[in-house]
Scaffold this motif. Structure first.
Motif, PDB file in Angstrom:
ATOM      1  N   GLU A  20       4.571 -38.191  64.806  1.00  0.00           N
ATOM      2  CA  GLU A  20       5.057 -39.699  64.337  1.00  0.00           C
ATOM      3  C   GLU A  20       5.324 -40.177  62.994  1.00  0.00           C
ATOM      4  N   MET A  21       4.465 -39.495  62.172  1.00  0.00           N
ATOM      5  CA  MET A  21       4.701 -39.428  60.523  1.00  0.00           C
ATOM      6  C   MET A  21       6.081 -38.963  60.147  1.00  0.00           C
ATOM      7  N   THR A  22       6.385 -37.871  60.841  1.00  0.00           N
ATOM      8  CA  THR A  22       7.723 -37.131  60.100  1.00  0.00           C
ATOM      9  C   THR A  22       8.909 -37.965  60.661  1.00  0.00           C
ATOM     10  N   ARG A  23       8.904 -38.393  61.961  1.00  0.00           N
ATOM     11  CA  ARG A  23       9.789 -39.285  62.657  1.00  0.00           C
ATOM     12  C   ARG A  23      10.005 -40.642  61.865  1.00  0.00           C
ATOM     13  N   ALA A  24       8.963 -41.182  61.557  1.00  0.00           N
ATOM     14  CA  ALA A  24       8.788 -42.579  61.067  1.00  0.00           C
ATOM     15  C   ALA A  24       9.186 -42.463  59.304  1.00  0.00           C
ATOM     16  N   SER A  25       9.080 -41.260  58.815  1.00  0.00           N
ATOM     17  CA  SER A  25       9.506 -41.064  57.528  1.00  0.00           C
ATOM     18  C   SER A  25      10.941 -40.589  57.252  1.00  0.00           C
ATOM     19  N   GLY A  26      11.317 -39.720  58.435  1.00  0.00           N
ATOM     20  CA  GLY A  26      12.727 -39.183  58.155  1.00  0.00           C
ATOM     21  C   GLY A  26      12.542 -38.125  57.305  1.00  0.00           C
ATOM     22  N   VAL A  27      11.605 -37.115  57.567  1.00  0.00           N
ATOM     23  CA  VAL A  27      11.332 -35.850  57.016  1.00  0.00           C
ATOM     24  C   VAL A  27      10.778 -34.875  57.863  1.00  0.00           C
ATOM     25  N   GLY A  28      11.181 -33.607  57.528  1.00  0.00           N
ATOM     26  CA  GLY A  28      10.442 -32.573  58.357  1.00  0.00           C
ATOM     27  C   GLY A  28       9.331 -32.011  57.792  1.00  0.00           C
ATOM     28  N   ALA A  29       8.454 -30.987  58.630  1.00  0.00           N
ATOM     29  CA  ALA A  29       7.297 -30.538  57.823  1.00  0.00           C
ATOM     30  C   ALA A  29       7.260 -29.331  58.305  1.00  0.00           C
ATOM     31  N   ARG A  30       6.414 -28.638  57.417  1.00  0.00           N
ATOM     32  CA  ARG A  30       6.014 -27.168  57.362  1.00  0.00           C
ATOM     33  C   ARG A  30       4.529 -27.049  57.574  1.00  0.00           C
TER      34      ARG A  30
END
Ligand code: CO
Ligand code: CO
Ligand code: CO
Length: 327
Positions: free
Chosen positions: A213-223
């Motif tokens: 939810e956070m990555t989509r809402a922020s427009g970033v990817g995560a590792r």
């Protein structure tokens, strides 16, 4: 297929600063430039057998959404379901006492509520707070390069399922009760003081669901580094003994997150399931600017956080919110 929310009228009230569109933890409603109301409601069926502990955990869980957005609660209302003809009223009293004591620990009072007749007990709070609209921490502010820090270990879904099946030992129950009953108040105060980019609490969708939810809402990817993610030891032991202990909700979470999560092929089924385990009253997942991560970690430790684990980083801008999970 449309989600449930997509089939409902969109939120158009101009006072609404945070509504249903980002999967944020609370609704935020602007009164004027300096003041907004922040509100959340949460309730569920018993996760532990002791009614007092259940009440305390449910209250800590309900308050958590307020803390995740960097706000402070003002007051709460009880929301309860209880079958007065089949269960002793003393059990309801114990549940409500657990909630009242946890609210007192949070520095607020429960000033009303509503109970309905319900075959399966249910309990939680509707919590109201106030906040400066400029200081709301949402799940949409994460930036590439941020460090991800988690403040409670995972595994409560596995342990509460083991409790329901009579498979959890006393030590496992005690540890899960402690973890779920811990308020996110002190950790949230630290997060606000240090200044971070985004936050959510980890609850029913599991770590990867809420991170997604956070990555989509922020427009970033995560590792994420799977082995850096803290897990209650008793939950690891339970899943290592019998992987069927993982609740259906957590398996559904894993199936869902596989759309946007790339798991390293070396990760075991157990390692993947734990990262998707549906949490009750989980910790804060904080997206912190890299240059403040040391300060945040040290302050969390000082504040008595259960854990302050660096579990990964936010990466380059990405519309799909993709998450890579490494061992
Ligand atoms: Co939440
Ligand atoms: Co919630
Ligand atoms: Co009423």
């Amino acid at each position: 297929m449309q989600t449930v929310l997509e089939q409902l009228p969109p939120v158009t009230d101009p006072h609404v600063l945070v509504g249903t569109n980002t999967g944020d933890d609370c609704a935020v409603y602007r009164i004027d430039d300096n003041l907004a109301i922040i509100q959340t409601v949460d309730y569920f069926t018993p996760v532990v057998d002791d009614p007092y502990d259940f009440g305390a955990i449910a209250a800590a869980n309900s308050l958590s959404d307020i803390y995740a957005m960097g706000a402070e609660p003002s007051f709460a209302l009880n929301v309860a379901g209880f079958h007065t003809r089949e269960l002793s009223l003393d059990i309801l009293v114990q549940i409500l006492k657990g909630g009242a004591d946890k609210a007192a620990e949070a520095g607020i009072q429960i000033i009303g509520g509503h109970t309905i007749d319900d075959k399966e007990p249910k309990y939680g709070l509707a919590v109201t707070g106030i906040i400066d609209p400029a200081k709301v921490i949402t799940n949409s502010g994460a930036r590439a390069g941020d460090v991800l820090i988690l403040t409670k270990p995972l595994g409560s879904g596995i342990i509460t399922t083991a409790i329901k099946r009579g498979l959890a030992g006393e030590a496992a129950i005690a540890r899960a009760t402690e973890v779920m009953g811990t308020l996110n108040k002190a950790t949230a105060e630290v997060m606000v003081a240090v200044g971070v980019n985004a936050c959510t609490d980890v609850t029913g969708y599991g770590l990867l669901g809420h991170l997604g939810e956070m990555t989509r809402a922020s427009g970033v990817g995560a590792r994420i580094h799977s082995r850096a993610v803290p897990v209650i030891q008793a939950a690891r032991d339970l899943i290592d003994t019998d992987i069927d202990i993982v609740p259906g909700g957590s398996r559904n979470n894993l199936r869902y997150v596989e759309r946007f999560v790339n798991f390293d092929p070396g990760l075991t089924a157990a390692e993947r399931l734990v990262l998707a385990d549906a949490q009750t009253s989980g910790g804060l997942l904080i997206s912190c600017p890299a240059e403040k991560a040391d300060e945040l970690e040290a302050s969390l430790a000082d504040a008595g956080a259960l854990v302050h684990a660096r579990i990964g980083v936010m990466e380059a801008e990405d519309d799909t919110g993709r998450i890579d999970v490494e061992p």
